[in-house]
Design an enzyme around this catalytic site. Sequence first.
Site, PDB file in Angstrom:
ATOM      1  N   GLY A  46      17.729  47.767  24.948  1.00 35.36           N
ATOM      2  CA  GLY A  46      16.306  47.544  24.794  1.00 35.36           C
ATOM      3  C   GLY A  46      16.043  46.096  24.421  1.00 35.36           C
ATOM      4  O   GLY A  46      16.939  45.404  23.924  1.00 35.36           O
ATOM      5  N   GLN A  51      11.526  39.001  21.106  1.00 26.86           N
ATOM      6  CA  GLN A  51      12.937  38.593  21.114  1.00 26.86           C
ATOM      7  C   GLN A  51      13.209  37.503  22.139  1.00 26.86           C
ATOM      8  O   GLN A  51      14.266  36.869  22.093  1.00 26.86           O
ATOM      9  CB  GLN A  51      13.852  39.795  21.394  1.00 26.86           C
ATOM     10  N   CYS A  89      21.257  45.065  17.048  1.00 26.64           N
ATOM     11  CA  CYS A  89      20.113  44.357  17.630  1.00 26.64           C
ATOM     12  C   CYS A  89      20.604  43.097  18.327  1.00 26.64           C
ATOM     13  O   CYS A  89      21.446  42.381  17.796  1.00 26.64           O
ATOM     14  CB  CYS A  89      19.121  43.991  16.524  1.00 26.64           C
ATOM     15  N   LEU A  90      20.063  42.825  19.514  1.00 29.95           N
ATOM     16  CA  LEU A  90      20.447  41.618  20.254  1.00 29.95           C
ATOM     17  C   LEU A  90      20.052  40.355  19.499  1.00 29.95           C
ATOM     18  O   LEU A  90      20.595  39.286  19.764  1.00 29.95           O
ATOM     19  CB  LEU A  90      19.806  41.626  21.644  1.00 29.95           C
ATOM     20  N   HIS A 131      13.053  51.381  17.366  1.00 28.03           N
ATOM     21  CA  HIS A 131      13.607  50.054  17.069  1.00 28.03           C
ATOM     22  C   HIS A 131      12.769  48.964  17.759  1.00 28.03           C
ATOM     23  O   HIS A 131      12.362  47.978  17.132  1.00 28.03           O
ATOM     24  CB  HIS A 131      15.069  50.007  17.530  1.00 28.03           C
ATOM     25  N   GLU A 132      12.515  49.157  19.053  1.00 28.43           N
ATOM     26  CA  GLU A 132      11.767  48.140  19.806  1.00 28.43           C
ATOM     27  C   GLU A 132      10.319  48.020  19.331  1.00 28.43           C
ATOM     28  O   GLU A 132       9.781  46.913  19.238  1.00 28.43           O
ATOM     29  CB  GLU A 132      11.773  48.449  21.306  1.00 28.43           C
ATOM     30  N   HIS A 135       9.892  45.818  16.433  1.00 29.37           N
ATOM     31  CA  HIS A 135       9.901  44.387  16.757  1.00 29.37           C
ATOM     32  C   HIS A 135       8.481  43.878  17.035  1.00 29.37           C
ATOM     33  O   HIS A 135       8.153  42.731  16.726  1.00 29.37           O
ATOM     34  CB  HIS A 135      10.737  44.124  18.014  1.00 29.37           C
TER      35      HIS A 135
HETATM   36 NI    NI Z   1      16.384  44.631  18.167  1.00 25.40          NI
END
Ligand code: NI
Length: 174
Positions: A46, A51, A89-90, A131-132, A135
Amino acid sequence: MALRNIRIMGDPVLEKKCKEVKDVTPRIKELVEDMLDTMYEANGVGLAAPQVGILKRIVVIDTTGEDPHVLINPEILETAGEQTGHEGCLSLPGKTGIVTRPNYVKVKAYDLDMNEYELEGEELLARAIVHELEHLDGHMYVEKVEGELMNVSSLSSESDEDEGDGSGDAPEEA
Ligand code: NI
Protein backbone atom coordinates in the site's frame (compact mmCIF):
# COMPACT_ATOMS: atom_id res chain seq x y z
CA MET A 1 6.57 4.05 -15.62
CA ALA A 2 7.60 6.77 -13.28
CA LEU A 3 8.81 6.26 -9.78
CA ARG A 4 8.42 8.86 -7.08
CA ASN A 5 10.60 9.42 -4.10
CA ILE A 6 9.19 7.79 -0.96
CA ARG A 7 9.31 10.18 1.97
CA ILE A 8 10.83 8.86 5.17
CA MET A 9 9.48 9.34 8.70
CA GLY A 10 10.59 12.70 10.04
CA ASP A 11 9.60 14.44 6.80
CA PRO A 12 6.94 16.98 7.83
CA VAL A 13 4.76 16.04 4.85
CA LEU A 14 3.98 12.76 6.66
CA GLU A 15 2.50 14.64 9.62
CA LYS A 16 -0.05 16.77 7.77
CA LYS A 17 -3.72 16.25 7.09
CA CYS A 18 -4.44 15.66 3.41
CA LYS A 19 -7.05 17.50 1.35
CA GLU A 20 -10.05 15.96 -0.38
CA VAL A 21 -9.79 15.40 -4.12
CA LYS A 22 -12.44 17.47 -5.94
CA ASP A 23 -11.96 16.01 -9.39
CA VAL A 24 -9.68 13.59 -11.13
CA THR A 25 -7.51 15.68 -13.39
CA PRO A 26 -4.87 14.22 -15.75
CA ARG A 27 -2.32 15.12 -13.08
CA ILE A 28 -4.18 13.05 -10.49
CA LYS A 29 -4.34 10.11 -12.91
CA GLU A 30 -0.61 10.38 -13.46
CA LEU A 31 -0.03 10.56 -9.70
CA VAL A 32 -2.06 7.37 -9.16
CA GLU A 33 -0.12 5.54 -11.91
CA ASP A 34 3.15 6.67 -10.36
CA MET A 35 1.98 5.63 -6.88
CA LEU A 36 1.18 2.12 -8.13
CA ASP A 37 4.56 1.88 -9.91
CA THR A 38 6.34 3.15 -6.81
CA MET A 39 4.48 0.74 -4.49
CA TYR A 40 5.23 -2.30 -6.69
CA GLU A 41 8.87 -1.29 -7.16
CA ALA A 42 9.27 -1.07 -3.37
CA ASN A 43 7.45 -4.38 -2.84
CA GLY A 44 4.87 -2.64 -0.72
CA VAL A 45 1.23 -3.57 -0.26
CA GLY A 46 0.00 0.00 0.00
CA LEU A 47 1.01 3.60 -0.48
CA ALA A 48 -0.63 6.89 0.47
CA ALA A 49 -0.15 10.12 -1.49
CA PRO A 50 1.66 11.96 1.35
CA GLN A 51 4.31 9.22 1.21
CA VAL A 52 5.28 10.65 -2.17
CA GLY A 53 4.91 14.21 -0.93
CA ILE A 54 1.38 14.96 -2.15
CA LEU A 55 -1.16 16.10 0.45
CA LYS A 56 -4.24 14.62 -1.19
CA ARG A 57 -6.62 11.92 0.07
CA ILE A 58 -5.48 9.18 -2.30
CA VAL A 59 -4.36 5.66 -1.43
CA VAL A 60 -3.32 2.66 -3.49
CA ILE A 61 -3.38 -0.86 -2.06
CA ASP A 62 -2.53 -4.26 -3.49
CA THR A 63 -2.01 -7.07 -1.00
CA THR A 64 -1.70 -9.88 -3.55
CA GLY A 65 0.28 -8.27 -6.37
CA GLU A 66 -2.60 -8.66 -8.79
CA ASP A 67 -5.47 -6.80 -7.20
CA PRO A 68 -4.79 -3.05 -7.25
CA HIS A 69 -7.25 -0.78 -5.47
CA VAL A 70 -7.32 2.98 -5.91
CA LEU A 71 -9.12 4.78 -3.10
CA ILE A 72 -9.88 8.47 -3.49
CA ASN A 73 -11.33 10.31 -0.46
CA PRO A 74 -11.74 7.01 1.41
CA GLU A 75 -13.87 6.76 4.54
CA ILE A 76 -14.22 3.81 6.88
CA LEU A 77 -17.84 2.66 7.20
CA GLU A 78 -17.46 -0.35 9.42
CA THR A 79 -14.86 -2.35 11.31
CA ALA A 80 -15.08 -5.64 13.17
CA GLY A 81 -12.91 -8.05 15.07
CA GLU A 82 -9.27 -7.70 15.92
CA GLN A 83 -5.89 -8.87 14.66
CA THR A 84 -2.52 -8.41 16.31
CA GLY A 85 0.60 -8.76 14.24
CA HIS A 86 3.66 -7.24 12.64
CA GLU A 87 3.27 -4.10 10.61
CA GLY A 88 5.73 -2.15 8.50
CA CYS A 89 5.78 1.01 6.45
CA LEU A 90 7.61 2.06 3.28
CA SER A 91 8.30 5.37 5.04
CA LEU A 92 10.23 3.51 7.72
CA PRO A 93 12.09 0.79 5.83
CA GLY A 94 13.60 -2.12 7.70
CA LYS A 95 11.52 -1.59 10.84
CA THR A 96 8.50 -3.39 12.18
CA GLY A 97 6.29 -3.42 15.24
CA ILE A 98 3.29 -5.22 16.63
CA VAL A 99 0.03 -3.38 16.04
CA THR A 100 -3.55 -4.40 16.80
CA ARG A 101 -6.00 -3.57 14.03
CA PRO A 102 -9.55 -4.53 13.14
CA ASN A 103 -9.72 -7.84 11.31
CA TYR A 104 -12.46 -6.60 9.01
CA VAL A 105 -12.89 -3.19 7.43
CA LYS A 106 -15.50 -1.80 5.07
CA VAL A 107 -14.55 1.45 3.35
CA LYS A 108 -16.17 3.70 0.80
CA ALA A 109 -14.11 5.60 -1.70
CA TYR A 110 -14.17 7.07 -5.19
CA ASP A 111 -12.45 5.46 -8.17
CA LEU A 112 -10.60 7.24 -10.97
CA ASP A 113 -13.93 8.07 -12.64
CA MET A 114 -15.13 9.59 -9.37
CA ASN A 115 -17.70 6.82 -8.96
CA GLU A 116 -18.31 5.89 -5.37
CA TYR A 117 -17.72 2.26 -4.44
CA GLU A 118 -17.25 0.11 -1.37
CA LEU A 119 -14.36 -2.18 -0.55
CA GLU A 120 -14.34 -4.84 2.14
CA GLY A 121 -11.17 -6.41 3.46
CA GLU A 122 -10.07 -8.91 6.04
CA GLU A 123 -6.71 -9.65 7.61
CA LEU A 124 -3.86 -8.08 5.61
CA LEU A 125 -6.19 -6.06 3.38
CA ALA A 126 -8.01 -4.68 6.45
CA ARG A 127 -4.67 -3.85 8.07
CA ALA A 128 -3.44 -2.12 4.91
CA ILE A 129 -6.63 -0.06 4.58
CA VAL A 130 -6.50 1.36 8.11
CA HIS A 131 -2.72 1.87 7.90
CA GLU A 132 -3.02 3.87 4.67
CA LEU A 133 -5.99 5.91 5.81
CA GLU A 134 -4.07 7.00 8.89
CA HIS A 135 -1.35 8.38 6.60
CA LEU A 136 -3.99 10.72 5.13
CA ASP A 137 -4.42 12.29 8.57
CA GLY A 138 -0.70 12.56 9.25
CA HIS A 139 -0.31 9.46 11.39
CA MET A 140 2.19 6.61 11.30
CA TYR A 141 1.79 3.09 12.68
CA VAL A 142 4.66 3.67 15.12
CA GLU A 143 2.21 5.63 17.30
CA LYS A 144 0.32 2.37 17.86
CA VAL A 145 3.15 -0.09 18.27
CA GLU A 146 2.82 -2.40 21.26
CA GLY A 147 6.23 -2.84 22.85
CA GLU A 148 9.33 -1.92 20.90
CA LEU A 149 9.90 -1.08 17.30
CA MET A 150 12.15 -3.83 15.91
CA ASN A 151 14.51 -4.25 13.02
CA VAL A 152 13.08 -6.56 10.37
CA SER A 153 16.50 -8.23 10.17
CA SER A 154 16.22 -9.32 13.81
CA LEU A 155 12.96 -11.16 13.24
CA SER A 156 14.18 -14.35 11.60
CA SER A 157 16.00 -15.47 14.74
CA GLU A 158 13.09 -14.53 16.95
CA SER A 159 10.56 -17.15 16.03
CA ASP A 160 9.74 -19.48 13.19
CA GLU A 161 6.07 -19.22 13.78
CA ASP A 162 4.55 -15.87 13.35
CA GLU A 163 1.01 -15.21 14.42
CA GLY A 164 -0.78 -12.20 13.00
CA ASP A 165 -0.70 -12.02 9.24
CA GLY A 166 1.09 -15.30 8.80
CA SER A 167 3.27 -13.40 6.39
CA GLY A 168 6.47 -14.98 7.67
CA ASP A 169 9.68 -13.21 8.52
CA ALA A 170 9.40 -10.06 6.48
CA PRO A 171 6.36 -8.00 7.41
CA GLU A 172 4.56 -6.29 4.60
CA GLU A 173 5.27 -2.58 4.25
CA ALA A 174 2.59 -0.09 3.37
NI1 NI B 1 2.89 3.34 5.74
